[in-house]
Scaffold this motif. Structure first.
Motif, PDB file in Angstrom:
ATOM      1  N   PRO A 185       0.839  -1.202   0.000  1.00 31.85           N
ATOM      2  CA  PRO A 185       0.000   0.000   0.000  1.00 31.85           C
ATOM      3  C   PRO A 185       0.872   1.251   0.000  1.00 31.85           C
ATOM      4  CG  PRO A 185      -0.882  -1.606   1.523  1.00 31.85           C
ATOM      5  CD  PRO A 185       0.443  -2.143   1.076  1.00 31.85           C
ATOM      6  N   LEU A 186       0.473   2.238  -0.798  1.00 35.79           N
ATOM      7  CA  LEU A 186       1.287   3.444  -0.988  1.00 35.79           C
ATOM      8  C   LEU A 186       0.449   4.695  -0.768  1.00 35.79           C
ATOM      9  CD1 LEU A 186       3.861   4.958  -2.037  1.00 35.79           C
ATOM     10  CD2 LEU A 186       2.934   4.635  -4.351  1.00 35.79           C
ATOM     11  N   LEU A 187       0.958   5.586   0.067  1.00 37.01           N
ATOM     12  CA  LEU A 187       0.374   6.919   0.244  1.00 37.01           C
ATOM     13  C   LEU A 187       1.390   7.914  -0.290  1.00 37.01           C
ATOM     14  CD1 LEU A 187      -1.617   9.035   1.387  1.00 37.01           C
ATOM     15  CD2 LEU A 187      -0.484   8.759   3.617  1.00 37.01           C
ATOM     16  N   LEU A 188       1.024   8.642  -1.341  1.00 36.52           N
ATOM     17  CA  LEU A 188       1.922   9.630  -1.938  1.00 36.52           C
ATOM     18  C   LEU A 188       1.307  11.010  -1.785  1.00 36.52           C
ATOM     19  CD1 LEU A 188       3.887   9.332  -5.256  1.00 36.52           C
ATOM     20  CD2 LEU A 188       2.558  11.403  -4.784  1.00 36.52           C
ATOM     21  N   LEU A 189       2.050  11.900  -1.151  1.00 38.19           N
ATOM     22  CA  LEU A 189       1.602  13.280  -0.950  1.00 38.19           C
ATOM     23  C   LEU A 189       2.555  14.191  -1.714  1.00 38.19           C
ATOM     24  CD1 LEU A 189       1.728  11.772   2.202  1.00 38.19           C
ATOM     25  CD2 LEU A 189      -0.070  13.491   2.435  1.00 38.19           C
ATOM     26  N   ARG A 190       1.994  15.093  -2.519  1.00 34.62           N
ATOM     27  CA  ARG A 190       2.879  15.937  -3.322  1.00 34.62           C
ATOM     28  C   ARG A 190       2.383  17.375  -3.398  1.00 34.62           C
ATOM     29  NH1 ARG A 190       1.243  17.180  -8.461  1.00 34.62           N
ATOM     30  NH2 ARG A 190      -0.537  16.026  -9.321  1.00 34.62           N
ATOM     31  N   SER A 191       3.345  18.268  -3.589  1.00 40.43           N
ATOM     32  CA  SER A 191       3.066  19.692  -3.697  1.00 40.43           C
ATOM     33  C   SER A 191       3.053  20.105  -5.165  1.00 40.43           C
ATOM     34  CB  SER A 191       4.141  20.498  -2.962  1.00 40.43           C
ATOM     35  OG  SER A 191       4.286  20.076  -1.629  1.00 40.43           O
ATOM     36  N   PRO A 192       1.928  20.612  -5.679  1.00 41.92           N
ATOM     37  CA  PRO A 192       1.906  21.082  -7.061  1.00 41.92           C
ATOM     38  C   PRO A 192       2.939  22.190  -7.313  1.00 41.92           C
ATOM     39  CG  PRO A 192      -0.329  20.841  -6.230  1.00 41.92           C
ATOM     40  CD  PRO A 192       0.589  20.679  -5.055  1.00 41.92           C
ATOM     41  N   ILE A 235      -0.063  16.080   6.438  1.00 44.38           N
ATOM     42  CA  ILE A 235       0.827  14.934   6.220  1.00 44.38           C
ATOM     43  C   ILE A 235       0.810  14.016   7.434  1.00 44.38           C
ATOM     44  CG2 ILE A 235       3.236  14.225   5.916  1.00 44.38           C
ATOM     45  CD1 ILE A 235       3.651  16.879   4.380  1.00 44.38           C
ATOM     46  N   PHE A 236       0.926  14.621   8.614  1.00 42.24           N
ATOM     47  CA  PHE A 236       0.968  13.822   9.842  1.00 42.24           C
ATOM     48  C   PHE A 236      -0.350  13.072  10.044  1.00 42.24           C
ATOM     49  CE2 PHE A 236       3.641  17.606  11.543  1.00 42.24           C
ATOM     50  CZ  PHE A 236       4.640  17.321  10.632  1.00 42.24           C
ATOM     51  N   THR A 237      -1.467  13.772   9.854  1.00 38.34           N
ATOM     52  CA  THR A 237      -2.787  13.178  10.065  1.00 38.34           C
ATOM     53  C   THR A 237      -3.072  12.069   9.053  1.00 38.34           C
ATOM     54  OG1 THR A 237      -3.626  15.271  10.960  1.00 38.34           O
ATOM     55  CG2 THR A 237      -5.253  13.686  10.189  1.00 38.34           C
ATOM     56  N   ILE A 243      -1.544   4.400   8.386  1.00 40.63           N
ATOM     57  CA  ILE A 243      -0.967   3.361   9.241  1.00 40.63           C
ATOM     58  C   ILE A 243      -2.046   2.689  10.075  1.00 40.63           C
ATOM     59  CG2 ILE A 243       0.580   2.963  11.210  1.00 40.63           C
ATOM     60  CD1 ILE A 243       2.316   5.285  10.030  1.00 40.63           C
ATOM     61  N   GLY A 244      -2.965   3.483  10.610  1.00 43.27           N
ATOM     62  CA  GLY A 244      -4.034   2.942  11.438  1.00 43.27           C
ATOM     63  C   GLY A 244      -4.965   2.019  10.664  1.00 43.27           C
ATOM     64  N   ARG A 245      -5.168   2.311   9.373  1.00 37.39           N
ATOM     65  CA  ARG A 245      -6.021   1.456   8.531  1.00 37.39           C
ATOM     66  C   ARG A 245      -5.360   0.105   8.280  1.00 37.39           C
ATOM     67  NH1 ARG A 245      -6.151   0.736   3.006  1.00 37.39           N
ATOM     68  NH2 ARG A 245      -4.907   2.596   2.517  1.00 37.39           N
ATOM     69  N   LEU A 246      -4.052   0.124   8.088  1.00 36.23           N
ATOM     70  CA  LEU A 246      -3.332  -1.107   7.769  1.00 36.23           C
ATOM     71  C   LEU A 246      -2.868  -1.869   8.995  1.00 36.23           C
ATOM     72  CD1 LEU A 246      -1.236   0.391   4.845  1.00 36.23           C
ATOM     73  CD2 LEU A 246      -3.175  -1.182   4.643  1.00 36.23           C
ATOM     74  N   ALA A 247      -2.740  -1.161  10.112  1.00 36.18           N
ATOM     75  CA  ALA A 247      -2.348  -1.790  11.382  1.00 36.18           C
ATOM     76  C   ALA A 247      -3.268  -1.227  12.453  1.00 36.18           C
ATOM     77  CB  ALA A 247      -0.885  -1.486  11.702  1.00 36.18           C
ATOM     78  N   PRO A 248      -4.484  -1.767  12.551  1.00 35.83           N
ATOM     79  CA  PRO A 248      -5.531  -1.185  13.409  1.00 35.83           C
ATOM     80  C   PRO A 248      -5.142  -0.988  14.866  1.00 35.83           C
ATOM     81  CG  PRO A 248      -6.454  -2.864  11.976  1.00 35.83           C
ATOM     82  CD  PRO A 248      -4.969  -2.950  11.827  1.00 35.83           C
TER      83      PRO A 248
END
Length: 259
Positions: A185-192, A235-237, A243-248
Motif C-alpha cells: 500500500p502506498l500513500l503519496l503526498l505531493r506539492s503542485p 501529512i501527519f494526520t 498506518i491505522g487502517r493497515l495496522a488497526p
C-alpha cells in the motif's frame, strides 16, 4: 565532525508498530522531526536516522554516496523489524526514493509506504554533465528550504556537493528500475508548487509501482519541504490514518512519551 544542532538522529521506543523516516538529499532529520514527534506521541516506535555525510558540512557529503545512505536506512529497517510486528517506511524527496527501494527489496517486511514529494530523477541542464563536472567543480548552489511558510527553514546544506549529486543520479535511475517490485500500500503526498522536484517525478512513481492500494494527496499550500510547511499537519494526520487502517492496533500498546 560534529553534528549540527538540530540535525541529530531521533529514536522513540513505542509499541509493536514501527515507522522508519528517511530525510532528503543534503537535508537532515530536522526536516522530519515534527512528523517523528507526532508519530511517537501516538505510541508508535519511530526511527529517524541521520544519513552519512549529512548534518555536518557539505564537504563531508562529497566523501559519501548512495550505498552509504541506503545502507543506513536498510540497517534501521532491519532493527525495527526485530523490534516490531509491522513496519512502515516513509520519506521526503530522496528519502522517498530510499523508502521505495526498501519496499522493493524487503517485500512483506514492509507493511506500507508513505512518500512526500519523492525524487525520481536528477533534473536540470547540468545533470548530464555530472560525470565530468564533478571532477572540476566541487559544489553548486544549494536546494534547501523550499518552503512557502514564512520564517520556516530547513536545516540543510547551502551547497550541493557534486560527487554526491552524481551518486544520487545513479541511485535514482536504479530505483526507477525497481519500482515495479513495490507492491505494498502506498500513500503519496505531493506539492503542485515544488521548486526542487517536478510533478513528473511523482507521476512516474505512481505509473511504475505495482501497488494496487494507492492514495495520492495534493498539498496545495506547500512547496518541496512540505513536512515543515503549511500542509505539515495534513501529512501527519493522513499518514497516521494510513498506518491505522493497515495496522488497526497501531500505538495502542505504546507510550505517549516523546524522547
Amino acid at each position: 565532525m560534529a553534528v549540527l544542532p538540530g540535525a541529530e538522529p531521533f529514536r522513540h521506543e513505542g509499541g509493536e508498530v514501527g515507522v522508519l523516516l528517511c530525510h532528503g538529499f543534503t537535508g537532515s532529520p530536522q526536516s522530519l522531526r515534527p512528523w517523528a514527534d507526532r508519530l511517537a506521541a501516538q505510541g508508535l516506535t519511530v526511527s529517524l536516522p541521520l544519513l552519512p555525510g549529512h548534518g555536518t558540512r557539505w564537504e563531508d557529503m562529497n566523501l559519501t554516496g548512495w550505498p552509504d545512505w541506503y545502507a543506513e536506512v536498510d540497517r534501521e529497517l532491519r532493527a525495527l523489524g526485530e523490534r516490531c510486528s509491522r513496519v512502515f517506511v516513509a520519506g521526503l524527496s530522496m528519502g522517498g526514493a530510499l523508502a521505495l527501494r526498501l519496499a522493493a527489496r524487503h517485500g512483506d517486511a514492509v507493511a506500507g509506504v508513505v512518500v512526500v514529494n519523492p525524487a525520481n530523477k536528477v533534473h536540470g541542464a547540468a545533470a548530464h554533465a555530472l560525470p565530468v563536472i564533478r571532477h572540476l567543480v566541487p559544489s553548486t548552489k544549494g536546494i534547501a528550504s523550499d518552503i512557502a511558510l514564512p520564517d520556516a527553514t530547513e536545516l540543510g546544506y547551502d551547497r550541493v556537493p557534486l560527487h554526491a549529486a552524481y551518486s544520487l543520479r545513479v541511485f535514482l535511475r536504479m530505483v526507477d528500475g525497481e519500482l515495479p517490485q513495490v507492491t505494498q500500500p502506498l500513500l503519496l503526498l505531493r506539492s503542485p508548487q515544488d521548486h526542487v522536484v517536478p510533478p513528473a517525478d511523482a507521476a512516474r512513481v505512481l505509473a511504475r509501482v505495482s501497488s494496487t492500494d494507492v492514495t495520492e494527496i495534493l498539498l496545495e499550500q506547500s512547496y518541496h519541504v512540505a513536512t515543515l510547511d503549511h500542509d505539515a499537519d495534513r501529512i501527519f494526520t493522513e499518514s497516521l490514518a494510513f498506518i491505522g487502517r493497515l495496522a488497526p492496533h497501531a500505538g495502542k500498546e505504546g507510550t505517549a512519551t516523546v524522547g
